[in-house]
Design an enzyme around this catalytic site. Structure first.
Site, PDB file in Angstrom:
ATOM      1  N   GLY A  12       3.091   0.939   2.554  1.00 32.63           N
ATOM      2  CA  GLY A  12       3.272   1.108   0.874  1.00 32.63           C
ATOM      3  C   GLY A  12       1.998   0.888  -0.156  1.00 32.63           C
ATOM      4  CG  ASN A  13      -1.924  -0.431   0.817  1.00 28.26           C
ATOM      5  OD1 ASN A  13      -1.785   0.439   2.338  1.00 28.26           O
ATOM      6  ND2 ASN A  13      -2.803  -0.262   1.898  1.00 28.26           N
ATOM      7  CE  LYS A 131      13.572  -3.220   3.361  1.00 27.14           C
ATOM      8  NZ  LYS A 131      11.793  -4.155   3.187  1.00 27.14           N
ATOM      9  CE  LYS A 215       4.901   1.408   7.267  1.00 24.47           C
ATOM     10  NZ  LYS A 215       4.558   0.611   7.329  1.00 24.47           N
ATOM     11  CE  LYS A 277       2.846  -3.811   8.714  1.00 23.06           C
ATOM     12  NZ  LYS A 277       3.425  -2.676   8.146  1.00 23.06           N
TER      13      LYS A 277
HETATM   14  P1  ADP Z   1       2.599  -2.443   5.154  1.00 23.20           P
HETATM   15  O1  ADP Z   1       3.788  -1.418   3.719  1.00 23.20           O
HETATM   16  O2  ADP Z   1       1.484  -1.437   5.095  1.00 23.20           O
HETATM   17  O3  ADP Z   1       4.140  -2.353   5.850  1.00 23.20           O
HETATM   18  P2  ADP Z   1       3.683  -4.838   4.566  1.00 23.20           P
HETATM   19  O4  ADP Z   1       3.496  -5.830   3.198  1.00 23.20           O
HETATM   20  O5  ADP Z   1       4.586  -4.912   5.186  1.00 23.20           O
HETATM   21  O6  ADP Z   1       2.596  -3.712   4.289  1.00 23.20           O
HETATM   22  O7  ADP Z   1       2.776  -5.341   6.226  1.00 23.20           O
HETATM   23  C1  ADP Z   1       1.554  -5.808   5.833  1.00 23.20           C
HETATM   24  C2  ADP Z   1       0.748  -7.838   5.309  1.00 23.20           C
HETATM   25  O8  ADP Z   1       0.935  -8.231   6.479  1.00 23.20           O
HETATM   26  C3  ADP Z   1      -0.605  -7.420   5.409  1.00 23.20           C
HETATM   27  O9  ADP Z   1      -0.862  -7.236   4.137  1.00 23.20           O
HETATM   28  C4  ADP Z   1      -0.994  -9.321   4.882  1.00 23.20           C
HETATM   29  O10 ADP Z   1      -1.139 -10.145   3.820  1.00 23.20           O
HETATM   30  C5  ADP Z   1       0.707  -9.824   5.441  1.00 23.20           C
HETATM   31  N1  ADP Z   1       0.506 -10.407   7.218  1.00 23.20           N
HETATM   32  C6  ADP Z   1       1.485 -11.397   8.065  1.00 23.20           C
HETATM   33  N2  ADP Z   1       1.104 -11.823   8.443  1.00 23.20           N
HETATM   34  C7  ADP Z   1      -0.676 -11.267   9.138  1.00 23.20           C
HETATM   35  C8  ADP Z   1      -1.025 -11.533  10.126  1.00 23.20           C
HETATM   36  N3  ADP Z   1      -0.912 -12.435  11.489  1.00 23.20           N
HETATM   37  N4  ADP Z   1      -2.278 -10.905  10.413  1.00 23.20           N
HETATM   38  C9  ADP Z   1      -2.556 -10.021   8.914  1.00 23.20           C
HETATM   39  N5  ADP Z   1      -1.900 -10.042   8.085  1.00 23.20           N
HETATM   40  C10 ADP Z   1      -0.188 -10.460   7.648  1.00 23.20           C
HETATM   41 MG    MG Z   2       5.650  -3.351   5.825  1.00 23.74          MG
END
Ligand code: ADP
Ligand code: MG
Length: 319
Positions: A12-13, A131, A215, A277
């Site tokens: 998203g960022n 979701k 995604k 992820k």
């Molecule tokens: P994206 O839009 O890239 O899919 P998300 O917000 O869905 O981003 O996922 C990334 C976020 O997951 C990070 O910004 C962090 O805040 C969070 N996060 C949750 N658990 C962890 C972890 N164990 N290690 C690192 N980040 C984590």
């Molecule tokens: Mg995400």
């Protein structure tokens, strides 16, 4: 001279500035900055394809159409998904082209493929939609909508009621042959928002369904089926951590498949954000020899590909 083939998943960022008004101009501005980082990867002689999220964008399309329902009929979610792929793909095409010109590679075409993703009709996710999408409603409004439209409505973290849809696992990419044919010549923006979820009928035809595919899983399936070396998942954090946000947080440089599976079982990765992820990374690393996944931030992508930062997910430490 290709150094390797990479499927890049953009979070998203990479598409939207946090806190800024979500106008189209503002999105293009952020996408331009993102593409400067992506172009550096191309400048380093990697071949790439781009997969991106679409949560905020598809949410806004749904909201706009709901608001305008007196004058124009709302469109189903699969159609909104297709609209968001076109909108984001267009910005990525334009910004990527500019960024490629800056690195003297303006001759490389960039194209978006509206992508359908086959899901199983009986995926358990359809029984328990999780979701949240679109606007917030009061409890009363939500109940009326649920009755009128058959949507599943749930209370979302004390902020109001929202429609929730299923997030099924993608099984097959309808347009996979097209990206394979284009791979050697073209940078393809593919499976935006995880792809448009469709079910396949017995006669081979497809029908859109109201669901949202993660995604990260979509990017993994693409990486596996095209047969790339690296799945690069770009998000907000530079490294995956255990004990995330706790005093004993530990950032990880390398994560074997076994370790990852243990940490997943221990609940170190938040569902809906880091968990998909890590799961996608593990699935890809397991899918073939010499296949690896990297999770890092957009800004550190080039360094991470050189092994200087990020979290590397592999079958074994020595790989
Ligand atoms: P994206 O839009 O890239 O899919 P998300 O917000 O869905 O981003 O996922 C990334 C976020 O997951 C990070 O910004 C962090 O805040 C969070 N996060 C949750 N658990 C962890 C972890 N164990 N290690 C690192 N980040 C984590
Ligand atoms: Mg995400």
């Amino acid at each position: 001279m290709c150094k390797g083939k990479i499927v890049i998943a953009l979070g998203g960022n990479a598409l939207q500035a946090f806190g800024s008004p979500p106008t189209a101009e503002c999105q293009l501005e952020v996408v331009r900055k993102t593409c400067d980082f992506i172009a550096q990867i191309v400048a380093n002689d990697y071949e790439i394809a781009l997969v991106h999220g679409n949560g905020p964008q598809v949410g806004r399309i749904v909201l706009a159409l709901e608001t305008a329902k007196e004058v124009t009929p709302p469109l189903p979610l699969d159609v909104c998904d297709a609209m968001s792929q076109g909108y984001i793909g267009y910005h990525l095409q334009q910004a990527m082209h500019e960024a490629l010109i800056r690195i003297q590679k303006g001759h490389i075409p960039v194209v978006t493929i509206v992508t359908q993703m086959v899901v199983e009709r009986d995926d358990p996710a359809f029984k328990t939609p999780t979701k949240p999408i679109g606007p917030f409603y009061s409890e009363e409004e939500a109940k009326t909508i649920a009755k009128e439209k058959g949507y599943v409505m749930k209370e979302d973290a004390g902020r109001g009621w929202r429609r929730v849809v299923a997030s099924p696992i993608p099984n097959h990419i309808v347009e996979i042959d097209s990206i394979k044919r284009l791979w050697d010549s073209t940078i393809v923006v593919f499976a935006g928002g995880g792809g448009i979820p469709v079910i396949e009928h017995e006669d081979g035809s497809f029908e859109g369904v109201s669901a949202v595919i993660d995604k990260d899983y979509a990017a993994e399936l693409l990486a596996e089926q095209v047969g790339v070396d690296t799945l690069l998942i770009l998000t907000e954090v530079e490294k995956v951590a255990i004990n995330y946000n706790k005093p004993d947080q530990k950032n990880l440089d390398i994560l074997t498949v076994e370790e990852a599976e243990r940490y997943i079982a221990e609940g170190h990765f938040a569902p809906g954000s880091m968990l998909p992820k890590v799961q996608a990374a593990v699935k890809f690393a397991k899918s073939g020899e010499d296949r690896k996944a990297i999770i890092t931030s957009l800004f550190k992508a080039v360094d991470a590909l050189e092994g200087k930062t990020g979290t590397l997910i592999t079958r074994s430490k020595g790989q």
